[in-house]
Write an enzyme that holds these catalytic residues in place. Structure first.
Site, short mmCIF file in Angstrom:
data_model
loop_
_atom_site.label_atom_id
_atom_site.label_comp_id
_atom_site.label_asym_id
_atom_site.label_seq_id
_atom_site.Cartn_x
_atom_site.Cartn_y
_atom_site.Cartn_z
N ARG A 25 38.26 39.16 -26.30
CA ARG A 25 38.89 38.94 -27.68
C ARG A 25 40.31 39.10 -27.60
O ARG A 25 41.00 38.40 -28.22
CB ARG A 25 38.05 39.38 -28.74
CG ARG A 25 38.41 38.91 -30.17
CD ARG A 25 37.50 39.35 -31.12
NE ARG A 25 37.99 38.71 -32.66
CZ ARG A 25 38.41 39.53 -33.63
NH1 ARG A 25 38.68 40.81 -33.41
NH2 ARG A 25 38.57 38.96 -34.89
N ILE A 51 42.43 34.72 -36.74
CA ILE A 51 41.16 34.53 -35.77
C ILE A 51 39.86 35.39 -36.80
O ILE A 51 40.13 36.21 -37.23
CB ILE A 51 41.49 35.42 -34.34
CG1 ILE A 51 40.32 35.65 -33.61
CG2 ILE A 51 41.82 36.82 -34.54
CD1 ILE A 51 40.55 36.20 -32.36
N SER A 52 38.83 34.35 -36.64
CA SER A 52 37.92 34.83 -37.49
C SER A 52 37.18 36.16 -36.88
O SER A 52 37.50 36.66 -35.96
CB SER A 52 36.68 33.81 -37.47
OG SER A 52 37.10 32.33 -37.68
N GLN A 53 36.49 36.85 -37.93
CA GLN A 53 35.92 38.18 -37.80
C GLN A 53 34.56 37.94 -36.72
O GLN A 53 33.97 36.96 -36.79
CB GLN A 53 35.13 38.47 -38.78
CG GLN A 53 34.45 39.81 -39.13
CD GLN A 53 33.78 40.03 -40.37
OE1 GLN A 53 33.82 39.06 -41.30
NE2 GLN A 53 33.26 41.13 -40.42
#
Ligand code: SAH
Length: 212
Positions: A25, A51-53
């Site tokens: 990530r 950026i999504s969890q």
């Protein structure tokens, strides 16, 4: 991070957990935030997007019920993290990002990271990607006021669409639509918070939205 997803959030699909474990990530977050890449938070990227969890990436991916042979459409490519997780889990990923700067970066990242099964397009994704339809699964990574009808129409019979839907731009319900031979089944899968889905079948762009 994966233990947390399994034990705290009860993500049960081991293929999804393995893909999240495999995708680095930190390569998808801005340099200045790299130390936070493996915390369970959404993080800012360029152009006021996020950026999504990791939890929501894992949850939405799990809801798509991927086995490995599918062709998947993602709306809201952003940093490319969700697309990279999908890429590890399925045959082919098509991702659409409306902001040209993010889409250009994403195209470059896909080549640099060797994600050969990912195609990127810069456009309003609420209209889907008709020439590659129907899709086995569609994931929308931004929240709109309603389910974009073109996306439901571009599902294969048996295909799944996971989309955050909300009457305000600040909170949504995660909805899963499954296409059957005679219609659609709709399930609510929990509250969530996404950046706005902006486009013909989403929210209208406001003055602050520079489209760059
Ligand atoms: N999947 C991304 C999440 C990015 S945030 C990740 O893992 O990082 C959502 C993204 O949706 C933003 O980059 C935003 O620009 C994009 N977006 C919003 N409306 C869109 C639309 N109609 N079509 C395509 N992308 C859209």
């Amino acid at each position: 991070m994966v233990d947390h997803l399994r034990e705290y959030y009860k993500i049960g699909d081991e293929r999804v957990l393995e893909a999240v474990n495999r995708v680095p990530r930190h390569l998808f977050v801005p340099d200045a935030l790299r130390s936070q890449a493996y915390k369970d938070n959404a993080l800012p990227i360029a152009a006021r997007q996020t950026i999504s969890q990791p939890f929501i990436v894992a949850r939405m991916t799990e809801l798509l019920q991927l086995k490995g042979h599918e062709r998947v459409l993602e709306i809201g490519g952003g940093s490319g993290y969700q697309a990279a997780v999908l890429s590890a889990l399925t045959r082919r990923v098509y991702t659409i990002e409306r902001l040209p700067t993010l889409a250009a970066e994403l195209k470059e990242k896909v080549v640099r990271l060797g994600l050969r099964n990912v195609s990127v397009r810069c456009d309003d994704g609420t209209n889907g990607w008709p020439i590659y339809s129907p899709f086995d699964a569609i994931l929308v990574a931004a929240g709109g006021p309603e389910i974009p009808q073109p996306l439901a129409d571009q599902l294969e019979i048996g295909g799944r669409l996971v989309v955050p839907v909300g009457h305000t731009q600040t909170s949504q319900m995660l909805v899963r639509i499954t296409r059957t031979a005679d219609g659609f089944i709709e399930e609510e899968c929990g509250a969530c918070v996404f950046v706005p889905l902006i486009g013909q079948h989403g929210w209208k762009a406001d003055g602050a939205d520079s489209k760059n």
